[in-house]
Design a protein around this motif. Structure first.
Motif, mmCIF file in Angstrom:
data_model
loop_
_atom_site.group_PDB
_atom_site.id
_atom_site.type_symbol
_atom_site.label_atom_id
_atom_site.label_comp_id
_atom_site.label_asym_id
_atom_site.label_seq_id
_atom_site.Cartn_x
_atom_site.Cartn_y
_atom_site.Cartn_z
ATOM 1 N N PRO A 11 31.313 35.228 62.384
ATOM 2 C CA PRO A 11 30.092 35.799 62.943
ATOM 3 C C PRO A 11 29.698 37.066 62.202
ATOM 4 O O PRO A 11 30.498 37.656 61.497
ATOM 5 C CB PRO A 11 30.485 36.112 64.396
ATOM 6 C CG PRO A 11 31.954 36.270 64.345
ATOM 7 C CD PRO A 11 32.459 35.377 63.245
ATOM 8 N N SER A 12 28.448 37.455 62.356
ATOM 9 C CA SER A 12 28.009 38.729 61.802
ATOM 10 C C SER A 12 28.695 39.818 62.604
ATOM 11 O O SER A 12 28.525 39.896 63.814
ATOM 12 C CB SER A 12 26.498 38.870 61.939
ATOM 13 O OG SER A 12 25.872 37.817 61.278
ATOM 14 N N LEU A 13 29.481 40.628 61.931
ATOM 15 C CA LEU A 13 30.293 41.610 62.640
ATOM 16 C C LEU A 13 29.870 43.022 62.307
ATOM 17 O O LEU A 13 29.465 43.314 61.192
ATOM 18 C CB LEU A 13 31.769 41.438 62.278
ATOM 19 C CG LEU A 13 32.374 40.092 62.602
ATOM 20 C CD1 LEU A 13 33.774 40.016 62.038
ATOM 21 C CD2 LEU A 13 32.404 39.886 64.098
ATOM 22 N N VAL A 39 33.395 41.396 68.186
ATOM 23 C CA VAL A 39 31.992 41.783 68.229
ATOM 24 C C VAL A 39 31.188 40.693 67.528
ATOM 25 O O VAL A 39 31.551 40.257 66.433
ATOM 26 C CB VAL A 39 31.773 43.146 67.532
ATOM 27 C CG1 VAL A 39 30.306 43.522 67.529
ATOM 28 C CG2 VAL A 39 32.613 44.212 68.210
ATOM 29 N N PHE A 40 30.118 40.250 68.163
ATOM 30 C CA PHE A 40 29.270 39.218 67.563
ATOM 31 C C PHE A 40 27.817 39.572 67.843
ATOM 32 O O PHE A 40 27.514 40.334 68.752
ATOM 33 C CB PHE A 40 29.623 37.832 68.127
ATOM 34 C CG PHE A 40 29.525 37.757 69.623
ATOM 35 C CD1 PHE A 40 28.357 37.338 70.236
ATOM 36 C CD2 PHE A 40 30.594 38.137 70.420
ATOM 37 C CE1 PHE A 40 28.258 37.295 71.612
ATOM 38 C CE2 PHE A 40 30.505 38.094 71.800
ATOM 39 C CZ PHE A 40 29.336 37.672 72.398
ATOM 40 N N THR A 41 26.919 39.021 67.039
ATOM 41 C CA THR A 41 25.508 39.348 67.194
ATOM 42 C C THR A 41 24.695 38.209 67.783
ATOM 43 O O THR A 41 23.592 38.432 68.252
ATOM 44 C CB THR A 41 24.892 39.765 65.843
ATOM 45 O OG1 THR A 41 25.079 38.704 64.903
ATOM 46 C CG2 THR A 41 25.551 41.039 65.326
ATOM 47 N N GLU A 42 25.223 37.015 67.762
ATOM 48 C CA GLU A 42 24.502 35.870 68.319
ATOM 49 C C GLU A 42 24.734 35.783 69.824
ATOM 50 O O GLU A 42 25.454 36.592 70.392
ATOM 51 C CB GLU A 42 24.919 34.566 67.626
ATOM 52 C CG GLU A 42 26.365 34.167 67.851
ATOM 53 C CD GLU A 42 27.347 34.787 66.873
ATOM 54 O OE1 GLU A 42 28.513 34.393 66.934
ATOM 55 O OE2 GLU A 42 26.980 35.647 66.072
ATOM 56 N N SER A 43 24.113 34.819 70.468
ATOM 57 C CA SER A 43 24.320 34.613 71.904
ATOM 58 C C SER A 43 25.766 34.215 72.174
ATOM 59 O O SER A 43 26.400 33.546 71.355
ATOM 60 C CB SER A 43 23.403 33.504 72.420
ATOM 61 O OG SER A 43 22.064 33.876 72.279
ATOM 62 N N PHE A 44 26.267 34.627 73.331
ATOM 63 C CA PHE A 44 27.625 34.262 73.716
ATOM 64 C C PHE A 44 27.608 32.859 74.298
ATOM 65 O O PHE A 44 27.055 32.624 75.365
ATOM 66 C CB PHE A 44 28.197 35.257 74.723
ATOM 67 C CG PHE A 44 29.622 34.969 75.073
ATOM 68 C CD1 PHE A 44 30.597 34.953 74.099
ATOM 69 C CD2 PHE A 44 29.982 34.696 76.380
ATOM 70 C CE1 PHE A 44 31.922 34.679 74.415
ATOM 71 C CE2 PHE A 44 31.301 34.423 76.705
ATOM 72 C CZ PHE A 44 32.271 34.414 75.721
ATOM 73 N N MET A 49 33.117 31.438 72.201
ATOM 74 C CA MET A 49 34.367 31.625 72.948
ATOM 75 C C MET A 49 35.509 30.845 72.303
ATOM 76 O O MET A 49 36.623 31.363 72.175
ATOM 77 C CB MET A 49 34.178 31.211 74.411
ATOM 78 C CG MET A 49 35.413 31.390 75.259
ATOM 79 S SD MET A 49 35.909 33.121 75.380
ATOM 80 C CE MET A 49 37.359 32.969 76.416
ATOM 81 N N CYS A 50 35.243 29.626 71.886
ATOM 82 C CA CYS A 50 36.288 28.829 71.221
ATOM 83 C C CYS A 50 36.713 29.472 69.907
ATOM 84 O O CYS A 50 37.897 29.462 69.565
ATOM 85 C CB CYS A 50 35.806 27.397 71.000
ATOM 86 S SG CYS A 50 35.738 26.425 72.511
ATOM 87 N N CYS A 51 35.764 30.035 69.177
ATOM 88 C CA CYS A 51 36.111 30.744 67.942
ATOM 89 C C CYS A 51 36.997 31.952 68.242
ATOM 90 O O CYS A 51 37.960 32.204 67.530
ATOM 91 C CB CYS A 51 34.852 31.187 67.208
ATOM 92 S SG CYS A 51 33.982 29.842 66.402
ATOM 93 N N PHE A 52 36.664 32.674 69.302
ATOM 94 C CA PHE A 52 37.490 33.817 69.701
ATOM 95 C C PHE A 52 38.897 33.353 70.059
ATOM 96 O O PHE A 52 39.890 33.944 69.632
ATOM 97 C CB PHE A 52 36.851 34.552 70.873
ATOM 98 C CG PHE A 52 37.702 35.674 71.399
ATOM 99 C CD1 PHE A 52 37.886 36.826 70.655
ATOM 100 C CD2 PHE A 52 38.329 35.578 72.624
ATOM 101 C CE1 PHE A 52 38.675 37.865 71.127
ATOM 102 C CE2 PHE A 52 39.118 36.605 73.113
ATOM 103 C CZ PHE A 52 39.286 37.759 72.355
#
Length: 109
Positions: A11-13, A39-44, A49-52
């Motif tokens: 993600p854009s961090l 920290v991410f800039t796109e919608s949650f 969540m799976c990436c996290f």
């Protein structure tokens, strides 16, 4: 620590992907208290969540227990499927947003 390849897009961090902050744990928890976040800039979404989950599970060689609120991404089928496919990697513990806020406020004391 196990090395794991992730298929998640980066993600854009605005800060490191997973930050680790050592804090005094709130009463009733086992030290050391650790807070991890991304920290991410796109919608949650469930995909975020799976990436996290994928990223944080790769940092530990034991099961990670995460305290989360009732956000729809946390309860989504995609996240439940990820957890079912990785039973030894992560477990979610659901609390209300207020309970989480109250616990985090204890860290500041």
């Amino acid at each position: 620590m196990r090395a794991r390849r992730t298929t998640c897009p980066t993600p854009s961090l605005t800060s490191p992907p997973v930050a680790d902050t050592q804090q005094q744990p709130p009463p009733g928890t086992t030290p050391p208290g650790r807070i991890h976040f991304m920290v991410f800039t796109e919608s949650f979404t469930a995909e975020v969540m799976c990436c996290f989950l994928e990223r944080i599970a790769g940092h530990f060689d034991h099961k990670v227990h995460l305290v989360v609120d009732g956000h729809s991404a946390h309860r989504s089928r995609k996240v439940r499927d990820w957890l079912a496919a990785h039973p030894d990697d992560a477990e979610l513990h659901f609390r209300t947003a207020r309970e989480i806020d109250d616990r985090l406020k204890c860290l500041d004391r």
